[in-house]
Design an enzyme around this catalytic site. Structure first.
Site, PDB file in Angstrom:
ATOM      1  CG  ASP A 174      -0.295  -0.442   2.491  1.00  0.00           C
ATOM      2  OD1 ASP A 174       0.922  -0.235   2.633  1.00  0.00           O
ATOM      3  OD2 ASP A 174      -0.987  -0.993   3.352  1.00  0.00           O
ATOM      4  CG  ASN A 191      -8.973  -1.872  11.564  1.00  0.00           C
ATOM      5  OD1 ASN A 191      -8.019  -2.525  11.148  1.00  0.00           O
ATOM      6  ND2 ASN A 191      -9.392  -0.769  10.979  1.00  0.00           N
ATOM      7  CG  HIS A 238      -5.827  -2.589   8.515  1.00  0.00           C
ATOM      8  ND1 HIS A 238      -5.903  -1.247   8.819  1.00  0.00           N
ATOM      9  CD2 HIS A 238      -4.542  -2.939   8.767  1.00  0.00           C
ATOM     10  CE1 HIS A 238      -4.715  -0.832   9.226  1.00  0.00           C
ATOM     11  NE2 HIS A 238      -3.874  -1.834   9.206  1.00  0.00           N
ATOM     12  CD  GLU A 259      -8.724   0.631   7.436  1.00  0.00           C
ATOM     13  OE1 GLU A 259      -8.644  -0.348   8.210  1.00  0.00           O
ATOM     14  OE2 GLU A 259      -8.133   1.704   7.657  1.00  0.00           O
TER      15      GLU A 259
END
Ligand code: PGA
Length: 222
Positions: free
Chosen positions: A62, A123, A125, A130
């Site tokens: 990313d 979370n 990811h 996400e």
């Protein structure tokens, strides 16, 4: 398979061993590489080993949508922690770019990713997929969740400076990797790791998709 390691140094050297073997056995390897705090020790180890990177091709998972020369860009991170300290060719390393279909084409033309190293967010990811990301997703521009912006604000002067968007490899793209290693460091990752690896496979926990891959290893230390 989940491996619990005694220390962060051990985690870093163990994963560096795997990358070293991959590069030595297959000099033309294609690697997918992460950023963040967890892989820093692994990159330090790899640099120390003075491997031959000249035929290796890399794809970062990313990249923030920001000036690539900013010290907190993932391009700067990778140059500082790995690329500028190895003999990799600058035209052999890639960050997700627009049009994202061209980035996907580049991966496909190189015959796919042999080894993908992933971190995990609190979370759930992986890369910047996400919660709620489609399991079929491909490389695309995404908005960061509030949780991730908060988590990553430690790298910036203030939370307002954290970029709000990134380009990320998709979950579908990642799952096509031949082998996947997930690394996690710290108690704060233990709960999400447990949920992702042992709980329901659901798009609410993006990392849970890894349960459907037949060549995944997880390395954790607290
Ligand atoms: P970290 O990030 O290594 O900085 O904890 C991992 C991630 O968010 O994927």
């Amino acid at each position: 398979m989940v491996h619990i390691l005694k220390s962060y140094n051990k985690l870093s050297s163990t994963v560096a061993d795997i990358i070293e073997s991959q590069i030595k056995e297959h000099p033309l390897s294609k690697l997918a590489l992460p950023t963040g705090s967890t892989p820093l020790g692994m990159y330090k180890e790899l640099v120390k080993r003075e491997l031959d990177w000249k035929s290796v091709i890399t794809f970062n998972l990313d990249a923030y949508l920001m000036n690539i020369d900013h010290p907190q860009s993932y391009q700067s991170y990778m140059r500082k922690n790995l690329f500028d300290k190895t003999n990799i060719y600058p035209n052999h390393y890639h960050f997700p770019f627009r049009p994202t279909s061209a980035f996907e084409d580049k991966i496909a033309r190189s015959m796919g990713i042999d080894l993908c190293i992933l971190g995990i967010g609190t979370n759930g990811h992986i890369a910047f997929n996400e919660p709620g990301s489609s399991f079929d997703s491909r490389t695309r521009v995404v908005d960061l969740s509030e949780q991730t912006i908060q988590d990553n604000s430690r790298f910036f002067d203030s939370v307002d400076d954290v970029p709000k968007q990134t380009i990320t490899m998709g979950l579908g793209t990642i799952m096509e990797s031949k082998k996947i290693i997930l690394i996690a460091n710290g108690n704060h990752k233990l709960n999400i790791l447990n949920v992702a690896m042992n709980g329901e496979v659901t798009e609410d926990i993006p990392a849970s998709i890894l349960q459907n891959h037949d060549n995944v290893e997880v390395f954790y230390c607290d």
